[in-house]
Write a protein that holds these residues in place. Structure first.
Motif, PDB file in Angstrom:
ATOM      1  N   THR A   1      28.675  38.814  45.348  1.00  0.00           N
ATOM      2  CA  THR A   1      29.563  39.336  44.310  1.00  0.00           C
ATOM      3  C   THR A   1      29.140  38.809  42.944  1.00  0.00           C
TER       4      THR A   1
ATOM      5  N   GLY B   1      29.441  47.252  45.482  1.00  0.00           N
ATOM      6  CA  GLY B   1      30.057  48.523  45.177  1.00  0.00           C
ATOM      7  C   GLY B   1      30.989  48.967  46.275  1.00  0.00           C
TER       8      GLY B   1
ATOM      9  N   LYS C   1      34.980  50.736  47.312  1.00  0.00           N
ATOM     10  CA  LYS C   1      36.340  50.245  47.109  1.00  0.00           C
ATOM     11  C   LYS C   1      36.559  48.902  47.798  1.00  0.00           C
TER      12      LYS C   1
ATOM     13  N   ALA D   1      34.901  46.373  45.566  1.00  0.00           N
ATOM     14  CA  ALA D   1      35.721  46.056  44.392  1.00  0.00           C
ATOM     15  C   ALA D   1      36.832  45.089  44.751  1.00  0.00           C
ATOM     16  N   ARG D   2      37.391  45.260  45.930  1.00  0.00           N
ATOM     17  CA  ARG D   2      38.442  44.342  46.360  1.00  0.00           C
ATOM     18  C   ARG D   2      37.884  42.931  46.575  1.00  0.00           C
TER      19      ARG D   2
ATOM     20  N   GLU E   1      35.227  41.717  45.053  1.00  0.00           N
ATOM     21  CA  GLU E   1      34.904  41.203  43.715  1.00  0.00           C
ATOM     22  C   GLU E   1      36.144  40.585  43.070  1.00  0.00           C
ATOM     23  N   ALA E   2      37.275  41.280  43.166  1.00  0.00           N
ATOM     24  CA  ALA E   2      38.509  40.766  42.560  1.00  0.00           C
ATOM     25  C   ALA E   2      38.982  39.501  43.262  1.00  0.00           C
TER      26      ALA E   2
ATOM     27  N   TRP F   1      30.358  53.628  42.924  1.00  0.00           N
ATOM     28  CA  TRP F   1      29.773  53.093  41.687  1.00  0.00           C
ATOM     29  C   TRP F   1      30.278  53.919  40.496  1.00  0.00           C
TER      30      TRP F   1
ATOM     31  N   ASP G   1      30.828  53.255  37.476  1.00  0.00           N
ATOM     32  CA  ASP G   1      30.203  53.009  36.173  1.00  0.00           C
ATOM     33  C   ASP G   1      28.957  53.881  35.954  1.00  0.00           C
TER      34      ASP G   1
END
Length: 612
Positions: A462, A471, A473, A476-477, A479-480, A591, A593
């Motif tokens: 991460t 990448g 969903k 992303a979880r 990463e948070a 992704w 972005d």
């Protein structure tokens, strides 16, 4: 009359439980009052205060569970020990409940195997005794005013949840007419306080460390080195009681603790040798306690220069698969070291000295049944005392140690197992472990270590942990979550990642590879967008909240964009260009972005105009 009724009954003890219960349910009355001479088990009738189940219905070592004693004691939480009064109405009601346990299985969702019936019987018997303790003469006298006291007397901690659940079951049995004057359908309210328990601590006996295992093997080898003397002294003591003194003197030279006068002879000789052999078998094969106690004569044999264990002389508590049984019925054997073969042969000789009244080898003098599980654990405790070990072992100690050694290939455990099991190479050891029916499933469980390492590696990828980023969903979880572990200086320390890894494992969230650079991180029993509990590579979608993509998937999208700019799509059909566009657009969920680059491609690449 009772004996006559049993003798005239057509079904024998060897009849399987399921067949006997099915026939009994079709022949007997389903609701009370029941006839006193009604057959309730193949060996008992309703009027008796102790119902006997055939011991053949139970695993080896569990034969004490074959007795359902209505006058048995119940130890209550107030320190008192109660027994129901013979001839009381509560005993009549307990018999009706027990008959329901045996014969009316459709009321309850859990299976009614004989061992389960025995355990549940003791739980309900304690509940009825608790009702008697507060003054109830019938189950109908259980009311909201006294139910709290009854549940508290019947158990402590989490056991009270089981008692409360069974109170609800008794209400349902009473409502359907299976209990005479049973529990009324009150609006019971029971407060149960569950103590906080540290769930992170390991449960049960743990594998021995290297020093403990070395000490235990040293003591076991002392027994096998003097195998012939053990057999000779046992035979002498059984034939001539005066030999006990000299046997004590001899054994105390090997184990000084054996000189203690509270050790009876020849019992201590028998128990020390049986325990040593059982622990060696456990260290080599890893059987469960019931499987070990089911061992019969002829379970070891030779084939050429090698020694083997025949699985036909065990009652296995696991499923035989192709790794054990070949097509055509040729059963594969498990090779064992010469040391185990020698000790096993001595065990058979010891069994013949004891007046072999059972084919099972782990039994006492002239006994018709093998040791019970509790008694076997007591034999192992006696061995630990005689051998002066600073720790105590059970049969699961050797089992867990074997599993740990075979499974931990990364930590070098496989090398240790290779030496222990006398294998020529590591491949043999790994194949043995995965084909051994005694420990196969547990070895798979030990492979969680590999998942633990994989999860740790994924978290270190991460961006918050200094990696290239993830990448999807699910990514992303992660990463948070990892970003929230950072300290005041913004750094995520390895210890925090280790803690989070354990939290994920406790939640059964494991990284399962689906495709190259794509992983599924959902709970083991949950379904993803693919609609399957097992991750499906064909149905895995970037929109799934459990999908995690590694950085190489992002690099692949960049490469696709660059190739599109260079005109790679011009030679494709319109259908192929539409498919490419849908695939790339779906990847934007992983992704987001990269959407500006995607929109730029749509406007600058001529081959994509008019397709969207």
């Amino acid at each position: 009359m009772i004996a006559t009724a049993i003798e005239n009954y057509s079904l024998l003890e060897e009849t399987e439980a399921s067949l006997w219960l099915a026939l009994s349910r079709s022949q007997n009355a389903l609701r009370p009052p029941y006839a006193p001479m009604m057959q309730v088990t193949p060996l008992s009738v309703f009027v008796q205060n102790q119902w006997l189940l055939p011991t053949s219905w139970f695993p080896a070592g569990s034969h004490p569970k074959a007795k359902l004693n209505f006058l048995g004691r119940a130890d209550l939480s107030n320190g008192r020990t109660r027994r129901l009064d013979q001839g009381s109405f509560l005993i009549q009601q307990l018999k009706e409940i027990t008959y329901s346990l045996l014969h009316i299985i459709h009321i309850f969702s859990d299976a009614r195997k004989p061992s389960t019936v025995s355990n549940t019987f003791k739980l309900v018997r304690k509940l009825v005794n608790a009702a008697a303790e507060v003054g109830c003469r019938s189950l109908s006298e259980i009311t909201p005013a006294n139910v709290q006291s009854i549940i508290e007397l019947a158990g402590v901690g989490r056991a009270r949840i089981q008692q409360a659940t069974w109170l609800d079951n008794l209400v349902e049995l009473s409502r359907r007419g299976y209990i005479t004057d049973g529990v009324q359908n009150y609006d019971f309210e029971v407060d149960i306080v569950i103590p906080n328990v540290d769930v992170s601590r390991p449960k049960g006996k743990q594998p021995l460390n290297d020093n403990e295992r070395a000490l235990l093997l040293t003591k076991l080898l002392l027994v096998t080195d003097h195998q012939d003397e053990f057999l000779c002294w046992t035979e002498d003591c059984l034939a001539t009681p005066t030999a006990n003194f000299y046997a004590r003197e001899w054994l105390s030279k090997i184990f000084p603790k054996a000189a203690d006068p509270h050790y009876p002879y020849p019992d201590v000789l028998i128990h020390v040798y049986q325990a040593a052999t059982g622990l060696l078998i456990g260290d080599s094969l890893g059987p469960r306690t019931s499987e070990l106690l089911s061992i019969e004569e002829g379970f070891v044999h030779r084939h050429g220069p090698n020694s083997f264990v025949s699985l036909d002389h065990f009652t296995l508590d696991s499923v035989t698969t192709k790794s054990i049984e070949k097509v055509g019925g040729l059963r594969r054997r498990l090779r064992i070291p010469e040391l185990i073969y020698k000790a096993a042969v001595g065990l058979e000789e010891m069994h013949s000295l004891l007046g072999q009244r059972t084919t099972r080898l782990f039994s006492g003098v002239a006994e018709e049944l093998e040791y019970s599980t509790n008694r076997w654990n007591w034999v192992l405790q006696r061995f630990c005392g005689v051998a002066d070990l600073p720790f105590r072992v059970t049969q699961y100690t050797g089992r867990k140690t074997l599993i740990s050694n075979v499974a931990r290939t990364v930590t070098g455990g496989l090398s240790a197992a290779q030496v222990v099991m006398d294998h020529a190479d590591r491949g043999t050891t790994a194949g043995y472990g995965l084909s051994n029916p005694f420990v196969r499933e547990e070895i798979y469980a030990e492979c969680l270590d590999a998942f633990r390492n994989g999860t740790r590696t994924l978290l270190e990828m991460t961006a918050a942990a200094g990696g290239p980023g993830l990448g999807g969903k699910g990514g992303a979880r992660l990463e948070a979550s990892v970003a929230s572990l950072a300290g005041d200086d913004g750094v995520v320390v390895p210890e925090a990642i280790e803690t989070y890894v354990e939290e994920l494992l406790q939640q059964d969230v494991l990284p399962i590879p689906v495709a190259r650079g794509v992983l599924c991180m959902k709970q083991a029993t949950a379904k993803g967008e693919c609609g399957s509990v097992v991750p499906d590579i064909g149905g895995c979608k970037p929109t799934c909240p459990a999908q995690v993509q590694q950085q190489n998937r992002r690099d692949l999208m960049r490469w696709e964009f660059e190739m599109a700019r260079l005109g790679s799509l011009e030679e494709q059909s319109e259908l192929q260009r539409a498919f490419w566009l849908n695939e790339i657009e779906s990847q934007l969920a992983a992704w987001p972005d990269m959407r500006p680059d995607f929109e730029e491609i749509l406007t600058t690449v001529p081959a994509l105009k008019g397709i969207r």
